[in-house]
Design a protein around this motif. Structure first.
Motif, PDB file in Angstrom:
ATOM      1  N   VAL A  17       0.740  -1.230  -0.063  1.00 25.35           N
ATOM      2  CA  VAL A  17      -0.008  -0.086   0.084  1.00 25.35           C
ATOM      3  C   VAL A  17       0.855   1.209   0.063  1.00 25.35           C
ATOM      4  O   VAL A  17       1.902   1.281   0.673  1.00 25.35           O
ATOM      5  N   TYR A  22       0.087  15.033  -3.788  1.00 22.57           N
ATOM      6  CA  TYR A  22       0.601  15.974  -4.784  1.00 22.57           C
ATOM      7  C   TYR A  22      -0.294  17.401  -4.565  1.00 22.57           C
ATOM      8  O   TYR A  22      -1.333  17.296  -3.547  1.00 22.57           O
ATOM      9  N   ILE A  31      -4.188  13.539  -1.492  1.00 21.50           N
ATOM     10  CA  ILE A  31      -3.500  12.085  -1.203  1.00 21.50           C
ATOM     11  C   ILE A  31      -4.511  11.231  -1.925  1.00 21.50           C
ATOM     12  O   ILE A  31      -5.728  11.206  -1.713  1.00 21.50           O
ATOM     13  N   THR A  32      -4.031  10.010  -2.356  1.00 21.32           N
ATOM     14  CA  THR A  32      -4.856   8.874  -2.766  1.00 21.32           C
ATOM     15  C   THR A  32      -4.088   7.841  -2.506  1.00 21.32           C
ATOM     16  O   THR A  32      -2.853   7.534  -2.681  1.00 21.32           O
ATOM     17  N   LEU A  34      -3.067   4.032  -3.084  1.00 19.54           N
ATOM     18  CA  LEU A  34      -2.804   3.001  -4.140  1.00 19.54           C
ATOM     19  C   LEU A  34      -2.195   1.766  -3.682  1.00 19.54           C
ATOM     20  O   LEU A  34      -1.575   1.720  -2.901  1.00 19.54           O
ATOM     21  N   SER A  36      -1.554  -0.426  -6.789  1.00 15.84           N
ATOM     22  CA  SER A  36      -0.697  -0.661  -8.220  1.00 15.84           C
ATOM     23  C   SER A  36       0.549   0.235  -8.153  1.00 15.84           C
ATOM     24  O   SER A  36       0.354   1.231  -8.945  1.00 15.84           O
ATOM     25  N   ASN A  51     -10.845   7.725 -13.413  1.00 12.61           N
ATOM     26  CA  ASN A  51     -11.741   8.729 -12.819  1.00 12.61           C
ATOM     27  C   ASN A  51     -10.985   9.512 -11.566  1.00 12.61           C
ATOM     28  O   ASN A  51     -11.707  10.539 -11.016  1.00 12.61           O
ATOM     29  N   TYR A  53      -9.095  11.474  -9.285  1.00 17.05           N
ATOM     30  CA  TYR A  53      -8.697  13.217  -9.070  1.00 17.05           C
ATOM     31  C   TYR A  53      -7.266  13.259  -9.288  1.00 17.05           C
ATOM     32  O   TYR A  53      -6.824  13.903  -9.803  1.00 17.05           O
ATOM     33  N   ALA A  54      -6.488  12.361  -8.431  1.00 18.04           N
ATOM     34  CA  ALA A  54      -5.354  12.311  -8.357  1.00 18.04           C
ATOM     35  C   ALA A  54      -4.684  12.172  -9.949  1.00 18.04           C
ATOM     36  O   ALA A  54      -3.572  12.998 -10.215  1.00 18.04           O
ATOM     37  N   GLY A  81      -8.393   6.046   0.392  1.00 19.24           N
ATOM     38  CA  GLY A  81      -8.748   5.229  -0.448  1.00 19.24           C
ATOM     39  C   GLY A  81     -10.303   5.123  -0.452  1.00 19.24           C
ATOM     40  O   GLY A  81     -10.826   4.480  -1.509  1.00 19.24           O
ATOM     41  N   HIS A  86     -12.026  14.864  -5.703  1.00 21.46           N
ATOM     42  CA  HIS A  86     -13.164  15.534  -6.364  1.00 21.46           C
ATOM     43  C   HIS A  86     -14.067  16.330  -5.339  1.00 21.46           C
ATOM     44  O   HIS A  86     -14.455  17.416  -5.716  1.00 21.46           O
ATOM     45  N   TYR A 174      -6.075  -6.537   4.098  1.00 18.21           N
ATOM     46  CA  TYR A 174      -4.419  -5.981   4.425  1.00 18.21           C
ATOM     47  C   TYR A 174      -3.735  -7.041   4.961  1.00 18.21           C
ATOM     48  O   TYR A 174      -4.496  -7.718   6.030  1.00 18.21           O
TER      49      TYR A 174
HETATM   50  C1  LIG Z   1      -5.703  -0.422  -0.098  1.00 21.93           C
HETATM   51  C2  LIG Z   1      -6.479   0.217  -1.575  1.00 21.93           C
HETATM   52  C3  LIG Z   1      -5.849   0.310  -2.731  1.00 21.93           C
HETATM   53  C4  LIG Z   1      -6.219   1.049  -3.715  1.00 21.93           C
HETATM   54  N1  LIG Z   1      -5.563   0.804  -5.029  1.00 21.93           N
HETATM   55  C5  LIG Z   1      -5.797   1.718  -6.089  1.00 21.93           C
HETATM   56  C6  LIG Z   1      -4.956   1.580  -6.984  1.00 21.93           C
HETATM   57  O1  LIG Z   1      -3.942   0.874  -7.301  1.00 21.93           O
HETATM   58  N2  LIG Z   1      -5.526   2.532  -8.084  1.00 21.93           N
HETATM   59  C7  LIG Z   1      -6.433   3.134  -8.144  1.00 21.93           C
HETATM   60  O2  LIG Z   1      -6.914   3.855  -9.188  1.00 21.93           O
HETATM   61  N3  LIG Z   1      -7.325   3.138  -6.973  1.00 21.93           N
HETATM   62  C8  LIG Z   1      -6.876   2.442  -5.838  1.00 21.93           C
HETATM   63  N4  LIG Z   1      -7.541   2.370  -4.782  1.00 21.93           N
HETATM   64  C9  LIG Z   1      -8.785   3.285  -4.675  1.00 21.93           C
HETATM   65  C10 LIG Z   1      -8.621   4.670  -4.638  1.00 21.93           C
HETATM   66  O3  LIG Z   1      -7.738   5.150  -3.394  1.00 21.93           O
HETATM   67  C11 LIG Z   1      -9.908   5.381  -4.433  1.00 21.93           C
HETATM   68  O4  LIG Z   1     -10.687   5.468  -5.605  1.00 21.93           O
HETATM   69  C12 LIG Z   1      -9.790   7.016  -4.177  1.00 21.93           C
HETATM   70  O5  LIG Z   1     -11.162   7.481  -3.959  1.00 21.93           O
HETATM   71  C13 LIG Z   1      -9.174   7.851  -5.416  1.00 21.93           C
HETATM   72  O6  LIG Z   1      -9.102   9.074  -4.998  1.00 21.93           O
HETATM   73  P1  LIG Z   1      -8.950  10.337  -5.890  1.00 21.93           P
HETATM   74  O7  LIG Z   1     -10.011  10.579  -6.730  1.00 21.93           O
HETATM   75  O8  LIG Z   1      -8.696  11.604  -5.041  1.00 21.93           O
HETATM   76  O9  LIG Z   1      -7.732  10.009  -6.670  1.00 21.93           O
HETATM   77  C14 LIG Z   1      -7.205   1.893  -3.568  1.00 21.93           C
HETATM   78  C15 LIG Z   1      -7.864   1.926  -2.387  1.00 21.93           C
HETATM   79  C16 LIG Z   1      -7.507   1.212  -1.299  1.00 21.93           C
HETATM   80  C17 LIG Z   1      -8.051   1.342  -0.167  1.00 21.93           C
END
Ligand SMILES: Cc1cc2nc3c(=O)[nH]c(=O)nc-3n(C[C@H](O)[C@H](O)[C@H](O)COP(=O)(O)O)c2cc1C
Length: 191
Positions: A17, A22, A31-32, A34, A36, A51, A53-54, A81, A86, A174
């Protein structure tokens, strides 16, 4: 071993994780969460849903940091997450602290013991996988908590407490590292 063919839409076989931070186009930090990502040398690749936001900011070429949380930060990982930039400022929602990087224009999450300072170099979008955007980036700097470093600044690997994300369509979980068990890479070749 008997292997069964399974028809999952997704299968996470264990990814660390990370928290990507940014400044958006209004200069607001966000923060987002991820899972991946992979890194080879100075290269890092991140996979986002289109979609996010990041990613809609990062694909315009803005800098970001990849921050490695530890198992004391599970609530913050879930918050970043679950909500989208947005609608939400996830630094405020999660109470995470930041300071601006000295070498790129991106916030560094202070609570995370490892942070990588990154600049995007390419955006990979492909009609086979229309829902996803991959960001290829250069790692310009690495910051590591002194608690994780020995006197020569080498990583003390058994103190790194990263969190793995894994599962299938049915359930994703997790998993925490067993801090008492570690094997040196290539050590099994001698046995
Ligand atoms: C443990 C975990 C892993 C995640 N991995 C990804 C990922 O690899 N790619 C992705 O686009 N979203 C992933 N997400 C979902 C994003 O965090 C989620 O859609 C978030 O609301 C996106 O926020 P943003 O629109 O501010 O970028 C993950 C969520 C969690 C809880």
């Amino acid at each position: 071993m008997i292997k069964k063919r399974v028809e999952y839409n997704k299968m996470y076989y264990g990814f660390p994780v990370i928290l990507v931070a940014y400044y958006d186009s209004e200069n607001r930090p966000n923060i987002t969460t991820l899972s991946s990502s992979y890194s080879l040398g100075e290269m890092i690749v991140l996979g986002f849903g289109k979609n996010s936001y990041a990613v809609n900011h990062i694909k315009e070429g803005i800098d970001f940091t990849v921050n490695i949380p530890d198992s004391s930060m599970m609530k913050e990982i879930d918050i970043c997450g679950a909500y989208s930039g947005h609608k939400s400022n996830k630094f405020k929602l999660s109470n995470l602290g930041y300071k601006k990087s000295e070498i790129i224009n991106a916030p560094i999450i202070q609570n995370c013991p490892i942070s990588l300072e990154c600049t995007p170099v390419d955006v990979i979008e492909n009609s086979f996988f229309e829902s996803y955007v991959n960001i290829l980036a250069k790692i310009k700097g690495r910051l590591v908590s002194d608690v994780l470093l020995d006197d020569n600044n080498n990583l003390i690997y058994d103190k790194i407490d990263s969190v793995e994300y894994l599962g299938d369509d049915n359930l994703r979980v997790y998993r925490y590292l067993d801090k008492n068990k570690v094997h040196h890479s290539k050590s099994f070749l001698k046995k």
